[in-house]
Design a protein around this motif. Sequence first.
Motif, PDB file in Angstrom:
ATOM      1  N   LEU A   1     -69.421  47.364  23.132  1.00  0.00           N
ATOM      2  CA  LEU A   1     -70.447  48.431  23.331  1.00  0.00           C
ATOM      3  C   LEU A   1     -71.659  48.056  23.749  1.00  0.00           C
ATOM      4  N   GLY A   2     -72.072  46.840  24.122  1.00  0.00           N
ATOM      5  CA  GLY A   2     -73.315  46.301  24.621  1.00  0.00           C
ATOM      6  C   GLY A   2     -74.183  46.357  23.401  1.00  0.00           C
ATOM      7  N   ILE A   3     -74.278  46.002  22.186  1.00  0.00           N
ATOM      8  CA  ILE A   3     -75.125  46.072  21.318  1.00  0.00           C
ATOM      9  C   ILE A   3     -75.190  44.916  20.509  1.00  0.00           C
ATOM     10  N   THR A   4     -76.086  44.651  19.504  1.00  0.00           N
ATOM     11  CA  THR A   4     -76.167  43.332  19.072  1.00  0.00           C
ATOM     12  C   THR A   4     -75.015  43.550  17.870  1.00  0.00           C
ATOM     13  N   GLU A   5     -74.522  42.142  17.544  1.00  0.00           N
ATOM     14  CA  GLU A   5     -73.843  41.951  16.251  1.00  0.00           C
ATOM     15  C   GLU A   5     -74.362  42.575  15.146  1.00  0.00           C
ATOM     16  N   ALA A   6     -75.660  42.348  14.927  1.00  0.00           N
ATOM     17  CA  ALA A   6     -76.200  42.638  13.700  1.00  0.00           C
ATOM     18  C   ALA A   6     -76.151  44.146  13.413  1.00  0.00           C
ATOM     19  N   THR A   7     -76.411  44.872  14.834  1.00  0.00           N
ATOM     20  CA  THR A   7     -76.379  46.295  14.855  1.00  0.00           C
ATOM     21  C   THR A   7     -75.113  46.864  14.371  1.00  0.00           C
ATOM     22  N   VAL A   8     -73.817  46.203  14.645  1.00  0.00           N
ATOM     23  CA  VAL A   8     -72.698  46.594  14.222  1.00  0.00           C
ATOM     24  C   VAL A   8     -72.386  46.328  12.907  1.00  0.00           C
ATOM     25  N   THR A   9     -72.859  45.290  12.246  1.00  0.00           N
ATOM     26  CA  THR A   9     -72.562  45.083  10.813  1.00  0.00           C
ATOM     27  C   THR A   9     -73.592  46.015  10.060  1.00  0.00           C
ATOM     28  N   SER A  10     -74.437  46.365  10.395  1.00  0.00           N
ATOM     29  CA  SER A  10     -75.444  47.239   9.472  1.00  0.00           C
ATOM     30  C   SER A  10     -74.849  48.560   9.749  1.00  0.00           C
ATOM     31  N   ARG A  11     -74.331  48.917  10.976  1.00  0.00           N
ATOM     32  CA  ARG A  11     -73.742  50.454  11.018  1.00  0.00           C
ATOM     33  C   ARG A  11     -72.592  50.520  10.228  1.00  0.00           C
ATOM     34  N   ILE A  12     -71.856  49.408  10.165  1.00  0.00           N
ATOM     35  CA  ILE A  12     -70.701  49.612   9.330  1.00  0.00           C
ATOM     36  C   ILE A  12     -70.670  49.689   7.941  1.00  0.00           C
ATOM     37  N   ASN A  13     -71.725  48.794   7.387  1.00  0.00           N
ATOM     38  CA  ASN A  13     -72.106  49.011   6.156  1.00  0.00           C
ATOM     39  C   ASN A  13     -72.805  50.228   5.600  1.00  0.00           C
ATOM     40  N   ALA A  14     -73.598  50.882   6.550  1.00  0.00           N
ATOM     41  CA  ALA A  14     -73.919  52.130   6.288  1.00  0.00           C
ATOM     42  C   ALA A  14     -72.969  53.288   6.222  1.00  0.00           C
ATOM     43  N   LEU A  15     -71.906  53.164   7.000  1.00  0.00           N
ATOM     44  CA  LEU A  15     -70.905  54.280   6.970  1.00  0.00           C
ATOM     45  C   LEU A  15     -70.320  53.917   5.736  1.00  0.00           C
ATOM     46  N   SER A  16     -69.802  52.730   5.180  1.00  0.00           N
ATOM     47  CA  SER A  16     -68.977  52.439   4.371  1.00  0.00           C
ATOM     48  C   SER A  16     -69.865  52.974   3.097  1.00  0.00           C
ATOM     49  N   GLU A  17     -71.139  52.530   2.877  1.00  0.00           N
ATOM     50  CA  GLU A  17     -72.144  52.936   1.534  1.00  0.00           C
ATOM     51  C   GLU A  17     -72.059  54.480   1.572  1.00  0.00           C
ATOM     52  N   ALA A  18     -72.161  55.024   2.599  1.00  0.00           N
ATOM     53  CA  ALA A  18     -72.235  56.693   2.572  1.00  0.00           C
ATOM     54  C   ALA A  18     -70.968  57.401   2.530  1.00  0.00           C
ATOM     55  N   ASN A  19     -69.992  56.468   2.417  1.00  0.00           N
ATOM     56  CA  ASN A  19     -68.595  57.153   2.224  1.00  0.00           C
ATOM     57  C   ASN A  19     -68.037  57.789   3.315  1.00  0.00           C
ATOM     58  N   VAL A  20     -68.542  57.753   4.428  1.00  0.00           N
ATOM     59  CA  VAL A  20     -68.179  58.465   5.629  1.00  0.00           C
ATOM     60  C   VAL A  20     -66.820  57.729   6.264  1.00  0.00           C
TER      61      VAL A  20
END
Length: 314
Positions: free
Chosen positions: A32-51
């Motif tokens: 996706l042309g982004i940082t690994e940290a961005t991927v990790t934080s996005r996955i965590n946010a989606l999981s925590e929000a129950n999305v």
Amino acid sequence: MENHRPDGLDFDIIRQLREDGRRPAKTIALALGITEATVTSRINALSEANVMRVMAQRNVAHLKTRLFCFIRVWIRGRSAQDVATDIAAVAGAGSVMLMMGSPEIHITALVEDNDGLLALLQEHIAQVEGVARLDACVTLKAYKYRYDVVVLSSALSLGEPQGDPLDDAIIHQLQLDGRISNREIGRVLDVSASTIRERVNRMLTNRQIHIGAVCDYRKIGFEIAAMAYLQVEPARIKQALKHLMERKEIGQVSAISGSSNIYVILAARSLEDLFSMVRLTLETTPGVIESTVSLVTQSIKHRADLISLVESPD
């Protein structure tokens, strides 16, 4: 976090995880042309929000209880909520939904054979106080099964063990967190990481399980879930199935027994959207004689852990 609304990048990450829920963050970042940290934080946010949740799902074709059935329930003298709650406690009753109108309850059941279905109907569901009438049909074949859009709530059920104790234990860990490492599963189960790796790879290769991202339909823009039973001219069933399978708005298409010979599940963004689907998709199905559409009002129990691997999600 509860009101987190996924954006375009979130959906790009979700698409990567739908294909492979255990895909490393570094691989996703490169794609996706982004940082690994961005991927990790996005996955965590989606999981925590129950999305979104990354989890293992069992392929029904590999279970001994592989007969999918749909049961409609009419009630009398008791609230639909109470009847549905009691039915949800019955072994074999998978997804239990409250519906708008009559019948008031819709059940997706999984049984071993016709005798198992008969026992479920007569000895269990029919004995629940308030059940006045039952109508059941059997899935003859699932032609389309969208397994990445589910209900992520307290209604979510992960089912029961199916056979091999170690496989069951591994799958349970992967249902709780599909991205958990082999090393961590091994620590929890007191088994070597190499054994876990071999077992997981075998189950994936044999299509016993799929590990991927599933999303709560309400958190990704869909407001309405509905089920439809279609009665189609026998000579035109193949045409009808092809027509329905090609429509992206339809998540599940199954040939079923009974006077209605096709069952579908739809998700809509509004009542107007649903109305358009009914008029432009269901009512234009080749050979359709009659269609009955019911809206889901509440999920009492939802088996997101069971899938039919007949089609990869888009």
